[in-house]
Design a protein around this motif. Structure first.
Motif, short mmCIF file in Angstrom:
data_model
loop_
_atom_site.label_atom_id
_atom_site.label_comp_id
_atom_site.label_asym_id
_atom_site.label_seq_id
_atom_site.Cartn_x
_atom_site.Cartn_y
_atom_site.Cartn_z
N TYR A 1 0.82 -1.21 0.00
CA TYR A 1 0.00 0.00 0.00
C TYR A 1 0.86 1.26 0.00
O TYR A 1 0.71 2.15 -0.83
CB TYR A 1 -0.90 -0.02 1.24
CG TYR A 1 -1.99 1.02 1.23
CD1 TYR A 1 -3.27 0.71 0.75
CD2 TYR A 1 -1.76 2.31 1.69
CE1 TYR A 1 -4.28 1.65 0.75
CE2 TYR A 1 -2.76 3.27 1.68
CZ TYR A 1 -4.02 2.93 1.21
OH TYR A 1 -5.03 3.87 1.20
N PHE A 51 -6.65 -3.81 3.90
CA PHE A 51 -5.81 -2.61 3.93
C PHE A 51 -4.98 -2.61 5.22
O PHE A 51 -5.47 -3.05 6.26
CB PHE A 51 -6.67 -1.34 3.92
CG PHE A 51 -7.36 -1.08 2.61
CD1 PHE A 51 -6.62 -0.85 1.46
CD2 PHE A 51 -8.74 -1.04 2.55
CE1 PHE A 51 -7.27 -0.60 0.25
CE2 PHE A 51 -9.39 -0.79 1.34
CZ PHE A 51 -8.66 -0.57 0.20
N TYR A 81 -6.09 -5.27 -2.93
CA TYR A 81 -6.95 -4.88 -1.81
C TYR A 81 -8.44 -4.86 -2.13
O TYR A 81 -9.24 -4.63 -1.23
CB TYR A 81 -6.55 -3.48 -1.32
CG TYR A 81 -5.16 -3.42 -0.73
CD1 TYR A 81 -4.89 -4.06 0.49
CD2 TYR A 81 -4.13 -2.74 -1.37
CE1 TYR A 81 -3.62 -4.01 1.04
CE2 TYR A 81 -2.86 -2.68 -0.81
CZ TYR A 81 -2.60 -3.31 0.39
OH TYR A 81 -1.36 -3.27 0.94
#
Lengths: 1172, 473
Positions: free
Chosen positions: B105, B454, B155
């Protein structure tokens, strides 16, 4: 009635504090005529009463008055003269009325000066050459004596005996004794005594009288240093200044700004900023000859520091160096020898037998060794060189069938019986006792026209590592020339040159794992070699042969000679100042200082060294087997070049209007620049004789550098050219004023604007002024305040703000650039994000203080209460991951923090007699630090443990220790902790809430108490320092940590010489969990093995210790050679001193004592101090 | 005397005014060194060469979920999230465990931020022509889209035409400013955004970029082929695959590499590493991007079971790993080191996209020909045989096997698995089952584990927007 109370108070005090004082000066206003009716009253109190009624001041020698019998006197509305005649005539005391002063002296002998008597005359001046009025000049034990007149001159008759001593004594000054000899004229100069509670405050910009100061400061002077070794600022200040702890003043005021106080020498800030290897900047303390220090004033609150502007929020340390005294040439010499025995503390270290037992346990519990495939497993482990220690290797050799069980047992027994062999051998062959030598010579002379002072200090240190040593020489020169009556020029320079060698090879981490049973030197006395064969896998050994690599053996006792680092520093400070008295009350001073520093490091890595062999081997290519680095010496050099200047133009206005209004004001402006340039380089195959080297292919070696033998990469700053540069410029405007009314009330104020070139600071964000206001009230001067035994009492209050600098933030985006070594070109990355609301940090300080001196200054001190509130502190805030800055913290003006505290300083001269004296001091500082606002949260739990300062929590101190809540051992001996839900777990909790606050590591309170006792020529001084209210994490816990094994590509249980001996208390069987907190051994083959088992145990609250401690930091015994002997060898004074530094420490636990360094050996110092 | 004093006062006044009138601003405008305010186009272009920030593609948890990488027990114990994914523990709450695993991320959004910055500042940058500015912005648009592709495939739920416009995707952020607003848009919006960006970039791209780090036209086409394939739009996937192959269709001959290094490769006792040719200058490259690390390093070790999925005689496999035992662990040890193009685009992938598209259109022999073109360069001649497909499913299974092996350690095997799972028909062309301790565990095609949560760091510190988890645990 009041009289009676005064008399009895005085008598009482007289009994407990045996006066040997000399002079009493006080003043009062009143009528001309006197009315007295006293019976059996001491003469002194009668004089006081007269003084009170008439406003005349008596000036006399205490000896003269105290030797008199109590008097009876009764007069009504009598004139002063009549009263004195009545009172004194029968007492063999003469008096003389000079203005409002009445000078008392012994009755001039009726006998004429003849064979038995002779006349002595002379003049008494202060340090600055001004005459001192009213100095008692007398011969102790005789009635002879007098007092200096308005000119500082005196004259009196004395027995014609050359052995007599004339004593010069004046309140607030050091007493001076002079042997009479055959002299008929004795001129002396007296210097300020430190006991007179520092009469002046030196702020660096001005010298103001103590009475007018409104700020909080502590002053330490030569006399306080006498009992110490002059080796460092912290040595001089620790335990002498309330609120000073480990280089910080009144705690930490900033999160990301500079934390050190500002150092000022003779009026100029001295800042040394150097780059480290890795490109970080580090602040250095200024170089100085400590023998030259006359006083150090520590300015603690805003009233005192605001004059230094945006850099002063952490306090200011003002150093004043010695000046030449007027009169004869002063020469002094000192030398000190410091001896520190070497010891590697083994009191808490596991010995060879303990470690062999652990290695045996590793085998017993290892399921692979109990299985049918034990032999294959053991062979594999040996061939892959997974376990480096001799104990395990022996065991595996047995299982692999390479040695018999008996051979294994015999081998293990040999190892087990070796105690602390490696450490003992390191101490014997690789270390030595530390020896530090220091010599100083200084010379001073002053006349009406000129004053010169020069000193030279030479130091030579032999350090613990047998190749480490350094020496330095410092030369100081100060000259002051009175060009005309109204103009003077000061000039001064200080040069320091130092040369040192540092042994960089560390015998405790020689490049392989050491166990206590390992050898450093063989039985036959030759140096032990750890061969490549013992350390590498079969496959790697084959590589060494196949690729014809350089030998990979390590011989630690040879290595220590092969990569020593030489540092050579040269620093110079030079200043000049032009002082002009423009008008009677107006002075101008123009000053300029230039600083220069050159810090050079060179390191020759000998081609024989393991470092060079390993580097060259790492550069071998896979396919061609070619060495991309040439084999030869590696030569690393780095240079820090610093320069800085300060220019200051200042006007001082000082006036007194109608005797009641005093105004002291100044205004000025200042320009300052500091610059540091750093560059380093490394040459390969360097020939120190030919001065030649072989160029390398930097581009290739920087990019795809992995080779057949590990990786050689020029990525490090230490391996290729590296540059850094730093420049700070400041322009400041300042003003400062103090108004005193009737010597009672003082109001002060100061203001300063600073602007600098730092990123964005020249912009509009930085125009906030820094200011302070202060008030003081001198109670003692009030008419209504009539307490005899109080010599001084002053209350003061100050308020102001200080700033701190943001050196790395900017209101706009900045990016840094470097070469891309893979695809070429320049690569760049954003280094700071735009921060449009950036401003300087602001710390508001309120300080309330009381200064006092009681009982003829026998007891004096100060009390301070303060609150420092920092706002707009540059605090970390987490970048938003979705904005792309998830890994970065960046700093914004986002923090608030308070420091509240109080400080007490007490000094007392309890007994002061000719032959003996006794005194002491007590210093205490209390500081409570609290983060009151910050918006940051550690993104990952372990960051909160490892970097508590980066992620402070509101409500806790800034310097906090965080950890896990211990929940005891599990029934299988594994460490357990509580997570945030209160569950007992044996794993690492992944939320930050499981990490709790466990205390601060900065002492909440600290201080010292000291005693000095003198008997004749012997003086004993003891100083105890204490600190407490804080914690320390025990980082030496009885558990085995984890280390990465490249052979296993995983973490394994780490065995080494550095294991806590308490590991023998470990959990061994069910039920032990109720008796011990030491977890069982969990080896890498265990299904529950993980390196976090060590982490949760070592980070648990049980391993956070109370750090309260008391140290006997200095013991000093000095012997003053009697004047008679000195005289014979043409000296005016000689002193011999023996010190023990860090003589002892008491802490709450052995662990805490170890962590606090309490087992380090003391320093023994022998010093010789001569004056000619 | 009086005269002297007045003279001095004059001197001082002059001195004083001299210093105060020198422009204070000029004196203070000297800027600190070591960094600067970027202004020229080159200053911005340099950001693309910062490989750490903008040229990595860390998909570690996907690799671990697929069991493509060997993980030791000690590491599994240390990283509970790795343990959950590696052992397919459906009961684990990965949202809670995801407290320190955030690279995927963080680094992709870091790249997106850089690209946003370039797109924002390039138009006003100095020392550049319009064409140069457009080219730089085009690179930034393609790179930004490539990062979104990784994020949405990691995700968010798999793209399915039926649900894509209702399922939440990942945050879409278009500004580089501090506190920039963003919205977590639908999966469809992310795909639309990707296609729009690349389409906008295409007119300004040269066939190959300035460096391998700059995606040229070939990379843009190859990327679109992958995107359309993920969307099950085989027509467009095939179209862009052909366009890409029109720019580069070279295949690296691994059998030649094997032949050249045979002694070393076949020496079971030697673990000396060779340099991976699949680096910056690999002939198959359209562009280059790193995997998890940006520095030179060996490849991941691989479990024994994973090696079994390779074809016999696979030269590339032989060159990459060797069986290894150390202590308690036995696995395949990496024997290649250097830089590895896990995050960029190569011809092999495009050939295999094309092959699948052909198979989808029932052109089985064409599909097998395309597949064999790749296999010929991989399988050592003594083991090589042309493959034929008995059915569409067989063709797809064979293409997938080669593609999973060739694209190992990139996002592709994971994205493909999700696509097959969502589509359903060919979900079992690769199955996931193993024994952990004494129990048999499986990873079903419908498991929630195919969507990664996440990281906590992102949801706890969302900035100017909100983030909703796309998976419950």
């Amino acid at each position: 009635m009041i009289n009676l109370i005064n008399i009895s108070t005085r008598r009482f005090i007289g009994t407990i504090i045996l006066f040997t004082g000399f002079l009493f000066v006080s003043q009062n206003a009143g009528a001309q005529n006197v009315t007295l009716n006293l019976k059996n009253a001491p003469l002194k109190s009668v004089l006081k009463e007269i003084q009170k009624q008439t406003g005349y001041t008596f000036v006399y020698n205490d000896n003269l008055i105290q030797s008199q019998d109590p008097v009876n006197i009764s007069v009504t509305n009598s004139s002063i003269k009549a009263t004195l005649d009545e009172l004194l005539l029968k007492m063999r005391i003469d008096y003389e009325i000079v203005g409002k002063q009445i000078i008392l002296s012994p009755k001039k002998s009726a006998e004429k000066p003849g064979d038995k008597l002779r006349n002595i005359t002379g003049r008494v001046l202060d340090d600055e050459g001004k005459p001192l009025v009213g100095v008692a000049v007398f011969v102790p034990g005789t009635p002879y004596g007098t007092i200096t007149d308005n000119d500082g001159t005196y004259s009196f008759a004395v027995d014609n005996n050359p052995d007599l001593t004339v004593r010069f004594s004046f309140i607030g000054m050091e007493t001076k004794d002079v042997k009479l000899g055959n002299q008929s004229r004795i001129d002396v100069s007296l210097s300020l005594s430190s006991y007179s509670i520092e009469n002046v405050v030196v702020t660096g910009y001005q010298t103001i009288s103590k009475e007018r100061a409104t700020g909080a400061f502590s002053k330490v002077t030569t006399k306080d240093f006498e009992v110490k070794r002059l080796s460092s600022f912290s040595n001089l200040l620790e335990g002498q200044v309330a609120g000073y702890n480990k280089g910080l003043i009144r705690g930490v005021t900033t999160m990301n700004g500079s934390k050190n106080p500002l150092y000022v020498i003779d009026g100029f800030p001295v800042e040394n900023v150097k780059y480290t290897y890795y490109g970080a900047t580090s602040e250095q303390l200024p170089d100085i000859n400590f023998e030259d220090v006359e006083s150090i004033t520590v300015l603690k609150d805003a009233a005192a520091t605001s004059i230094y502007g945006a850099r002063a929020a952490n306090g200011v340390i003002v150093i004043t160096t010695k000046k030449a005294a007027r009169g004869k040439t002063d020469i002094s010499f000192s030398s000190s020898l410091t001896y520190t025995p070497y010891e590697f503390y083994t009191g808490n270290l596991a010995d060879s037998r303990t470690m062999i037992d652990i290695e045996k346990e590793w085998a017993v519990l290892n399921p692979k060794l109990q299985s049918a495939t034990a032999s294959a497993y053991a062979s594999n482990c040996l061939d892959k060189a997974i376990f480096p220690t001799s104990g395990i290797k022996n065991i595996l050799s047995y299982y692999a069938g390479r040695i018999s069980q008996a051979e294994m047992n015999a081998q293990l027994e040999v190892l087990a019986s070796k105690g602390y062999n490696y450490i003992d051998q390191v101490s014997k062959y690789g270390k030595r006792d530390k020896l530090q030598q220091q010599y100083n010579l200084n010379v001073g002379n002053a006349s009406d026209k000129n004053s010169v002072y020069a000193s030279i200090t030479y130091r030579s240190n032999r350090l613990e590592d047998i190749n480490s040593k350094d020496e330095s020489i410092g030369i100081n020169l100060k000259n002051s020339l009175n060009v005309t009556k109204w103009m003077s020029v000061d000039f001064g320079t200080y040069i320091n040159y130092s040369d040192g060698v540092t042994q960089t090879f560390n015998l405790m981490s020689p490049g392989y794992t050491i166990m206590p049973y390992d050898d450093l030197v063989n039985a036959d006395g030759t140096n032990y070699t750890k061969t490549a064969a013992e350390r590498y896998s079969v496959e790697n050994l084959k590589k060494i042969t196949d690729y014809k690599l350089y030998n990979m053996d390590i011989t630690p006792m040879d290595e220590i000679y092969w990569n020593n680092q030489r540092s050579r520093d040269f620093t110079n400070r030079i200043y000049t100042r032009l002082n002009i008295n423009i008008l009677k009350d107006l002075k101008s001073s123009t000053s300029f200082q230039y600083e220069y520093g050159n810090y050079r490091i060179s390191q020759l890595f000998d081609k024989r060294s393991y470092k060079v062999r390993s580097d060259v081997n790492s550069s071998v290519t896979y396919n061609a087997g070619e060495f991309r680095l040439p084999y030869g010496h590696e030569y690393y050099t780095s240079t820090n070049l610093t320069h800085g200047y300060t220019f200051r133009q200042q006007l001082d206005y000082n006036t007194k209007i109608k005797e009641k209004h005093e105004i002291v004001a100044q205004a000025g402006f200042e320009v300052r620049e500091n610059q540091t340039k750093y560059n380093s380089d490394k040459l390969y195959n360097y020939d120190p004789d030919m001065l030649s080297y072989t160029p390398i292919d930097e581009k290739t070696l920087s990019s795809s550098a992995s080779g057949a033998w590990g990786t050689f990469s020029l990525a490090s700053n230490l391996d290729r050219p590296y540059f850094r540069e730093y420049i700070n410029r400041y322009v400041s405007l300042y003003g400062n004023a103090a108004y005193t009314f009737d010597s009672k009330y003082t109001f002060t104020g100061s203001i300063r604007w600073d602007r600098s070139n730092l990123w964005g600071t020249s912009s509009k964000y930085q125009n906030k002024p820094i200011y302070s206001v202060g008030l003081s009230w001198n109670l003692k001067s009030e008419d209504f305040f009539d307490v005899d035994w109080v010599d001084m009492l002053k209350i003061r209050f100050s308020h102001g703000i200080g700033g701190n600098i943001a050196k790395n933030s900017a209101p706009y985006m900045t990016a840094s650039y470097s070469n891309n070594t893979t695809v070429g070109g320049i690569q760049g990355s954003v280094s700071t994000r735009p921060n449009p609301s950036l401003c300087w940090e602001k710390t508001t300080t309120n300080n309330f203080g009381v200064d006092f001196a009681f009982f003829d200054n026998r007891l004096n001190g100060a009390l301070e209460i303060y609150k420092k509130a920092g706002e707009d502190l540059l605090a970390n805030t987490m970048g938003v991951p979705t904005e792309g800055y998830g890994y970065t913290t960046y700093t914004i003006n986002n923090g608030e923090m308070t420091n509240k505290g109080f400080e007490i300083t007490l000094e007392g001269d309890l007994v002061k007699k000719k032959d003996y004296s006794f005194g002491g001091s007590f210093i205490a500082g209390y500081n409570k630090n609290k983060v009151t606002y910050v918006n940051v949260k550690a993104p990952v739990y372990y960051l909160a443990l490892d970097y508590p300062e980066s992620y402070p929590r509101i409500g806790n101190p800034y310097n906090a220790i965080y950890g896990y809540k211990w929940a005891g051992l599990s029934t299988t001996g594994l460490p357990q902790i509580y997570n945030s839900k209160g569950e007992v777990i044996s794993t690492q909790p992944s939320d930050i809430e499981s990490i709790v606050y466990l205390g601060t590591y900065t002492p909440v309170y600290n201080g010292s108490f000291s005693f000095n006792a003198r008997y004749k020529n012997w003086t004993l001084y003891l100083q105890f320092n204490y600190e407490g209210g804080h914690k320390i994490r025990n980082t030496f816990v009885p558990a085995l940590s984890a280390s990465y094994s490249s052979a296993l590509a995983s973490y394994v249980t780490s065995l080494s010489y550095r294991v806590n001996s308490k590991i023998t208390d470990r959990w061994k069987q069910a039920g032990d969990e109720t008796k011990t907190n030491v977890p069982r051994l969990v080896f890498e083959y265990d299904p529950s093995y993980s390196s976090y088992l060590y982490t949760i145990y070592s980070m648990a609250d049980i391993n956070v210790l109370d750090a309260d401690n008391l140290r006997l930091s200095n013991v000093s015994l000095s012997y003053k050679v009697p004047d008679l002997i000195c005289k014979k060898i043409y000296m005016s004074g000689a002193r011999l001193q023996f010190n023990i530094e860090n003589a002892a420490m008491w802490a709450k636990s052995k662990e805490a004592k170890y962590m606090l360094g309490g087992y380090v050996k003391p320093n023994y110092v022998l010093g010789l101090y001569l004056n000619f | 005397m009086k005269k002297n004093i007045s003279r001095l006062i004059t001197t001082i006044v002059i001195l004083f005014s001299l210093f105060s009138s020198t422009s204070c601003d000029d004196y203070l405008n000297v800027l600190p060194k070591g960094s600067k305010i970027p202004k020229t186009l080159a200053d911005f272009e340099a950001f693309l060469r910062d490989e750490y920030s903008n040229q990595t593609t860390n998909v570690e948890q996907a690799i671990i979920l697929l069991n493509d990488r060997y993980v030791t027990v000690a590491n599994l114990n240390y990283y509970p999230l790795q343990k959950a994914n590696y052992n397919w523990d459906e009961t684990a709450n990965r949202i809670e465990l995801n407290s320190s695993d955030e690279s995927t991320y963080y680094m992709q959004y870091k790249t997106i931020n850089t690209c946003n910055l370039i797109i924002e500042y390039a138009p006003t940058a100095t020392e550049a022509t319009e064409a140069q500015k457009n080219e730089l912005m085009a690179y930034a648009k393609v790179i930004r889209s490539m990062s979104y592709y990784v994020l949405v495939n990691f995700y968010a739920d798999t793209y399915q035409a039926s649900t894509a416009s209702s399922e939440l995707g990942v945050p879409l952020i278009e500004s580089a400013n501090l506190g920039a607003p963003y919205e977590q848009v639908t999966v469809k919006k992310i795909y639309d955004y990707i296609i729009q960006n690349v389409t906008e970039a295409i007119p300004y791209l040269p066939n190959f970029g300035t460096t391998p780090l700059h995606p040229g036209l070939g990379a843009a086409y190859a990327f679109l082929a992958r995107v359309y394939l993920t969307m099950c739009d085989y027509t467009n996937a095939a179209k862009y695959a052909d366009l890409a192959l029109g720019i580069n269709n070279q295949l690296y001959d691994w059998t030649a590499f094997y032949a050249a290094n045979k002694t070393q490769i076949e020496n079971a006792a030697s673990y000396t590493r060779l340099i991976d040719p699949c680096n910056y200058t690999f002939v198959e490259n359209y562009n280059y991007r790193h995997g998890a690390t940006y520095y030179s390093a060996a490849e991941n070790p691989v479990p024994i079971a994973r090696i079994a999925l390779f074809e016999q005689g696979d030269a590339r496999c032989k060159a990459r790993w060797k069986l290894y035992t150390a202590g308690n662990d036995t696995y395949y040890y990496s024997t290649l080191t250097g830089y590895h193009n896990y995050g960029g685009y190569t011809t092999t992938e495009v050939y295999l996209i094309k092959a699948e598209c052909q198979a989808r259109e029932d052109k089985l022999s064409d599909a097998m020909n395309t597949l064999n073109a790749v296999r010929k360069k991989r399988i050592i001649p003594e083991f090589y045989q042309d493959l034929t497909a008995a059915s569409k499913a067989d063709a797809i299974a064979k293409i997938r096997r080669t593609k999973d092996n060739e694209m190992l350690f990139s996002i592709v095997p994971f994205a493909d698995a999700r696509r097959f799972n969502a589509e359903g028909t060919y979900a079992n062309t690769r199955t996931f089952s193993k024994v952990v301790g004494t129990t048999t565990v499986t990873l079903s095609p419908t498991s929630h584990m195919w969507t990664m949560p996440f990281p906590k760091g992102a949801t706890d510190n969302p900035g100017n927007g909100t983030i909703t988890q796309n998976v419950d645990k």
